[in-house]
Design an enzyme around this catalytic site. Structure first.
Site, short mmCIF file in Angstrom:
data_model
loop_
_atom_site.label_atom_id
_atom_site.label_comp_id
_atom_site.label_asym_id
_atom_site.label_seq_id
_atom_site.Cartn_x
_atom_site.Cartn_y
_atom_site.Cartn_z
N THR A 1 0.84 -1.20 0.00
CA THR A 1 0.00 0.00 0.00
C THR A 1 0.87 1.25 0.00
O THR A 1 0.64 2.18 -0.78
CB THR A 1 -0.93 -0.02 1.24
OG1 THR A 1 -1.76 -1.18 1.13
CG2 THR A 1 -1.78 1.23 1.33
N ASN B 1 -5.38 -9.79 -7.66
CA ASN B 1 -5.48 -10.47 -6.38
C ASN B 1 -6.71 -11.37 -6.26
O ASN B 1 -6.71 -12.32 -5.49
CB ASN B 1 -5.48 -9.46 -5.22
CG ASN B 1 -6.31 -8.23 -5.49
OD1 ASN B 1 -6.14 -7.56 -6.50
ND2 ASN B 1 -7.23 -7.93 -4.60
N GLN C 1 0.96 -9.49 -6.12
CA GLN C 1 0.42 -10.86 -6.18
C GLN C 1 1.19 -11.75 -7.16
O GLN C 1 0.85 -12.93 -7.30
CB GLN C 1 -1.06 -10.83 -6.56
CG GLN C 1 -1.96 -10.19 -5.52
CD GLN C 1 -2.14 -11.05 -4.27
OE1 GLN C 1 -1.73 -12.21 -4.22
NE2 GLN C 1 -2.75 -10.47 -3.25
N SER D 1 5.30 -6.59 -1.95
CA SER D 1 4.92 -6.65 -0.54
C SER D 1 5.49 -7.94 0.05
O SER D 1 5.36 -9.01 -0.55
CB SER D 1 3.39 -6.65 -0.43
OG SER D 1 3.01 -6.93 0.89
N ALA D 2 6.08 -7.83 1.25
CA ALA D 2 6.74 -8.99 1.85
C ALA D 2 5.76 -10.10 2.20
O ALA D 2 6.04 -11.29 2.00
CB ALA D 2 7.50 -8.55 3.10
N CYS E 1 -12.06 -8.39 2.78
CA CYS E 1 -12.82 -7.20 3.13
C CYS E 1 -12.14 -6.53 4.31
O CYS E 1 -12.28 -6.95 5.44
CB CYS E 1 -14.25 -7.58 3.45
SG CYS E 1 -14.36 -9.15 4.33
#
Ligand code: PLP
Length: 392
Positions: free
Chosen positions: A72, A155, A183, A203-204, A331
């Site tokens: 993000t 994703n 992803q 992203s890790a 969500c």
């Protein structure tokens, strides 16, 4: 809880043992990586080794890897009108994104909402190349300076976008391309030069590292971010202020290294597991639709919808039966909404609420798949009971 089966790797991957070990060792380091004494330099060495590992995963120059708090943040850092290329310092004034991007791209970073445009995708979940070229041409004609953001793998569906072609079109029109590879990394090759991305997000925690670490990678030094998001310190070559999360970065590197080493073998194994899964799903519920199956996909992801079966209800029933899967997008607010990805692919409202995402990872075994299919038979059987002609 021990016999639970975790099949929600696109939400987050369990920590790889290599990452856990690297994090444990890094937590023992007392120094601040910015300090010049031996303790500080030991922490610095960990970060620089990881920079090499991340660069190796995507074929980049290590000094163009900037660490931060995750996908993000990297997306937010990338999406700025202030982006410069060499001596070209005029601001970007349009952001083009595909209609299936993650919320952190859809938010548009530093771009004003009226400067952001969405490019549709086809029913197969692939960015519509014709519309993209039309918009790029029209915007270039109007003298607009465009930044484009298209993800490498979605994703929800796992559909892989034709990034090298997108990059060629974007560059022909004088634009810049950011690619969210969160992803895709560790699942398919993600070479930044082959892709042609100017900026790449990782992203890790999606590849077996810890939650809360990630990186933005630039392809060339000439691509410059003059106004970082987090300011107030010279860390990360001035691109991200604040003392680095050394342990999380260490885990990120170890996970990336393990994923890179096993990329081909894991890819082959995952493809076979997914075939087993999808064959089983289709035998159990012949009306099941595997969304995006006609497109190239990352090998670990299945998004399945059965007409008449609500995803939320299925996910809860499967959870009670011991299986962690998700309904389309995770969500984040705890509220399940119809998927914007499925809606963009032209799915009916019903179907857009019906996607159950099953995502696999390195520790998923054949027995997990077989147990899941048995649970699916029971859950689908009871949820579809009473819907004439729906039951398996
Ligand atoms: N981009 C994509 C495609 C994702 O799936 C996610 C996480 O779900 C992100 C970005 C955000 O990454 P992070 O959770 O590290 O902030």
């Amino acid at each position: 809880m021990n016999d639970r089966v975790y099949l929600d790797w696109n939400a987050t991957a369990p920590l790889r043992p290599e990452a856990r070990a690297a994090m444990g060792a890094a937590l023992e380091l007392a120094g601040n990586p910015s300090s010049i004494h031996a303790e500080g330099q030991a922490a610095r060495r960990v970060i620089e080794e990881v920079r090499d590992q991340i660069a190796a995963l995507v074929g980049a120059d290590p000094k163009l890897v900037t660490f931060g708090s995750g996908g993000t943040e990297a997306n937010n850092l990338a999406l700025t009108p202030a982006l410069q290329v060499g001596a070209d310092k005029a601001p970007r004034d349009r952001l083009l994104i595909s209609a299936i991007e993650h919320a952190s791209v859809r938010a548009g970073g530093e771009f004003a909402p009226d400067a952001i445009e969405e490019v549709p995708v086809t029913a197969a979940g692939v960015v519509d190349g014709e519309t993209l070229v039309e918009r790029l041409t029209a915007l270039a004609r109007d003298g607009r300076r465009v930044l484009v953001s298209v993800m490498l793998a979605n994703n929800e569906t796992g559909v892989v976008q034709p990034i090298p072609e997108v990059a060629a079109r974007v560059h022909e029109a004088g634009g810049l391309l950011h690619v969210d590879a969160v992803q895709a990394a560790g699942r398919i090759p993600c070479d930044i030069n082959t892709l042609g991305a100017d900026l790449l997000t990782l992203s890790a925690h999606k590849l077996g590292g810890p939650k809360g670490a990630g990186a933005l990678i630039r392809r060339e030094e000439a691509v410059h971010l003059p106004r970082p998001l987090v300011r107030g310190g010279g860390q990360e070559r001035g691109l991200r202020a604040g003392t680095e999360n050394v342990a999380a970065i260490a885990g990120f590197g170890a996970a990336a290294e393990a994923a890179r080493r096993n990329l081909e073998a894991e890819g082959r194994r995952m493809t076979a597991l997914r075939e087993r899964l999808e064959t089983g799903l289709q035998a159990a519920t012949p009306k099941a639709i595997i969304i995006g199956a006609e497109s190239p996909r990352v090998p670990n992801t299945t998004l399945v919808a059965v007409p008449g079966m609500k995803a939320e209800t299925a996910v809860i029933a499967l959870d009670l039966a011991g299986f962690a899967v998700s309904s389309g997008a995770a969500c984040s607010s705890g509220k399940v909404q119809a998927s914007h990805v499925l809606a963009a692919m032209g799915a009916s409202k019903d179907l857009a609420r019906g996607g159950v995402r099953i995502s696999l990872g390195w520790s998923t075994a054949e027995t997990d798949i077989d147990r899941f299919i048995n649970a699916w038979i029971n859950v689908a059987g009871s949820l579809l009971k009473g819907i004439r002609g729906m039951a398996a």
